[in-house]
Design a protein around this motif. Structure first.
Motif, mmCIF file in Angstrom:
data_model
loop_
_atom_site.group_PDB
_atom_site.id
_atom_site.type_symbol
_atom_site.label_atom_id
_atom_site.label_comp_id
_atom_site.label_asym_id
_atom_site.label_seq_id
_atom_site.Cartn_x
_atom_site.Cartn_y
_atom_site.Cartn_z
ATOM 1 N N THR A 1 -119.981 14.120 -18.907
ATOM 2 C CA THR A 1 -119.219 15.219 -19.485
ATOM 3 C C THR A 1 -118.066 15.587 -18.559
ATOM 4 O O THR A 1 -117.992 15.139 -17.417
ATOM 5 C CB THR A 1 -120.100 16.467 -19.698
ATOM 6 N N ARG B 1 -116.840 18.957 -22.495
ATOM 7 C CA ARG B 1 -116.514 17.857 -23.415
ATOM 8 C C ARG B 1 -117.373 16.635 -23.071
ATOM 9 O O ARG B 1 -117.721 16.401 -21.910
ATOM 10 C CB ARG B 1 -115.040 17.458 -23.282
ATOM 11 N N ARG C 1 -117.675 12.720 -22.356
ATOM 12 C CA ARG C 1 -116.736 11.878 -21.613
ATOM 13 C C ARG C 1 -117.280 10.464 -21.516
ATOM 14 O O ARG C 1 -118.484 10.243 -21.375
ATOM 15 C CB ARG C 1 -116.520 12.448 -20.201
ATOM 16 N N ILE D 1 -112.303 11.642 -23.739
ATOM 17 C CA ILE D 1 -112.955 12.951 -23.822
ATOM 18 C C ILE D 1 -113.059 13.377 -25.281
ATOM 19 O O ILE D 1 -112.243 12.975 -26.125
ATOM 20 C CB ILE D 1 -112.202 14.033 -23.022
ATOM 21 N N SER D 2 -114.059 14.178 -25.582
ATOM 22 C CA SER D 2 -114.210 14.651 -26.952
ATOM 23 C C SER D 2 -113.133 15.670 -27.266
ATOM 24 O O SER D 2 -112.690 16.438 -26.407
ATOM 25 C CB SER D 2 -115.597 15.263 -27.162
ATOM 26 N N THR D 3 -112.691 15.678 -28.493
ATOM 27 C CA THR D 3 -111.655 16.615 -28.917
ATOM 28 C C THR D 3 -112.212 18.025 -29.123
ATOM 29 O O THR D 3 -111.457 18.971 -29.331
ATOM 30 C CB THR D 3 -111.007 16.151 -30.231
ATOM 31 N N HIS D 4 -113.502 18.160 -29.031
ATOM 32 C CA HIS D 4 -114.189 19.420 -29.329
ATOM 33 C C HIS D 4 -115.242 19.687 -28.259
ATOM 34 O O HIS D 4 -115.569 18.802 -27.447
ATOM 35 C CB HIS D 4 -114.868 19.330 -30.706
ATOM 36 N N ALA D 5 -115.780 20.885 -28.252
ATOM 37 C CA ALA D 5 -116.846 21.232 -27.309
ATOM 38 C C ALA D 5 -118.128 20.491 -27.682
ATOM 39 O O ALA D 5 -118.410 20.257 -28.862
ATOM 40 C CB ALA D 5 -117.099 22.739 -27.327
ATOM 41 N N ALA E 1 -119.973 12.839 -30.715
ATOM 42 C CA ALA E 1 -118.645 13.389 -30.445
ATOM 43 C C ALA E 1 -117.544 12.537 -31.051
ATOM 44 O O ALA E 1 -117.703 11.334 -31.276
ATOM 45 C CB ALA E 1 -118.431 13.508 -28.930
ATOM 46 N N TYR F 1 -113.985 11.262 -29.962
ATOM 47 C CA TYR F 1 -113.283 11.071 -28.693
ATOM 48 C C TYR F 1 -111.799 10.773 -28.905
ATOM 49 O O TYR F 1 -111.422 10.069 -29.861
ATOM 50 C CB TYR F 1 -113.876 9.896 -27.926
ATOM 51 N N PRO G 1 -110.138 23.388 -28.027
ATOM 52 C CA PRO G 1 -111.076 22.483 -28.703
ATOM 53 C C PRO G 1 -110.993 22.593 -30.218
ATOM 54 O O PRO G 1 -110.820 23.673 -30.787
ATOM 55 C CB PRO G 1 -112.452 22.934 -28.182
#
Length: 386
Positions: free
Chosen positions: A26, A34, A36, A207-211, A244, A246, A319
């Motif tokens: 993460t 996020r 990762r 990385i994820s675009t969201h939490a 997620a 990404y 996010p």
């Protein structure tokens, strides 16, 4: 000329890239956690696909600590005694300036080399067999003794500073001008900077675009041969995972790639095509046998530019929320790119090519919309030649 590749890719339940305690990696970005995937993990997943996307296996490299043992095998196959072959290969690597662990016979660190390196090292050892064998025999004292007849208490293959002639031979063994992945991802050898290769490709951590909050799967297993009158689980455990969407980013400097590949334009062209295809298809292998998170990117943005580079991760600094993360992330990506292009100008940009299975690209101006992956790659590569 620089090619930039921006991808949005959603993975269901997965643990593609674990940390030291087995949890999905993460990062904190925009004030929240996020998911990762490390750049190292993505690069390895991509380069293992190069030979499936237009490159011959001989045109790629290997990362290894086992040059000594592999070269010794070649020497033994050529008729040398196996013990002498190991000792000579060790002496040869030491003469070239590389330290060896005396117990494992491995180099001190992973070396990124062309696939011909093992044969070339074996050739070097064969050409200098008598001198290297004498050095090896002196070191091992035939019975573990030093020159003075005393028991050796310290037996390390010490690194030597090679002379100019030997260093030239070492450069030939470590030559990466035909290894496309070494040319792309670079090589750093701390003991001798002359062997370093400046990377032509930069790869960001996905990385994820969201939490995201990591979760865990509680599982049990039953002994198939357990008597019917016994109940209960025979194994209990947990596996961490997340799910997620990404954002992935990488770029490729074609001028640097050409310099690293000694100006071989055919290899540069095929390498660029393999790079694009492999990165689109690259999926790390962590926990795939138990989760099969084998999805493909749904939004692709390819930018060809004369100079500069724009990582668009800040499109997701706030996010993304909502039920359709891919569509919203695609819209955010396109809008952010247009804002940057409007503010900083686009005189350095040659072309923008986009494709999306699930998002709206209408906010993108002056863009080629590709109908499929082959079309996307063809349009991106064609603009590098314009």
């Amino acid at each position: 000329m620089i090619i930039e590749l921006h991808l949005l890719q959603s993975f269901p339940v997965s643990n593609l890239n674990r940390d030291d305690v087995g949890q999905p990696k993460t990062a904190t970005f925009g004030g929240c956690t996020r998911a990762r995937i490390s750049s190292q993990s993505l690069k390895r997943a991509a380069r293992l696909l190069f030979d499936q996307h237009g490159l011959d296996t001989a045109e790629t490299g290997v990362r290894t600590k086992r040059l000594l043992t592999e070269a010794a095998k070649v020497l033994a196959e050529r008729g040398k005694h196996s013990d002498d072959a190991v000792a000579v290969a060790e002496a040869g690597l030491a003469a070239l300036g590389f330290g060896i662990d005396k117990n494992t016979k491995l180099t001190e660190y992973l070396l990124f080399v062309g696939r011909q390196a093992v044969e070339l090292l074996a050739d070097f050892c064969a050409e200098n067999w008598d001198a290297l064998l004498a050095t090896a025999n002196k070191k091992r004292g035939k019975k573990g003794e030093t020159e003075d007849g005393e028991k050796s208490t310290k037996d390390k293959a010490k690194k030597a500073k090679p002379d100019k002639v030997t260093e030239e031979k070492a450069k030939r063994i470590l030559d990466a001008r035909r290894a496309v992945d070494v040319a792309m991802f670079g090589r750093m050898i701390a003991d001798n900077k002359d062997f370093n290769v400046d990377a032509a490709s930069q790869v960001a951590h996905a990385i994820s675009t969201h939490a995201v909050a990591n979760e865990f799967d509680y599982y049990t297993a039953v002994d198939d041969l357990k008597p019917d009158d016994e109940s209960g689980a025979d194994m209990i455990g947990t596996v961490d995972f997340n799910a997620a969407c990404y954002y992935r980013y990488a770029n490729l400097n074609l001028a640097q790639l050409a310099a690293n590949l000694d100006g071989d334009l055919d290899l540069v062209t095929r390498g660029a095509r393999a790079w694009l295809s492999a990165f689109v298809h690259a999926v790390p292998g962590g926990k795939q046998n138990s989760m099969a998170a084998l999805t493909l990117p749904e939004t692709l943005l390819g930018v060809v530019r004369e100079r500069g580079a724009w990582n668009l991760a800040n499109a997701f600094l706030r996010p993304v929320t909502g039920s359709d993360l891919m569509a919203t992330s695609t819209a955010r990506l396109a809008e952010h790119f247009e804002r940057i292009r409007g503010f900083y100008g686009d005189s350095q940009i040659r072309s923008v090519t986009a494709a999306s299975l699930a998002g709206d690209l209408s906010s993108l101006d002056n863009v080629d919309v590709a109908s499929n992956l082959d079309d996307f790659i063809a349009r991106v590569l064609a603009s590098t030649k314009a």
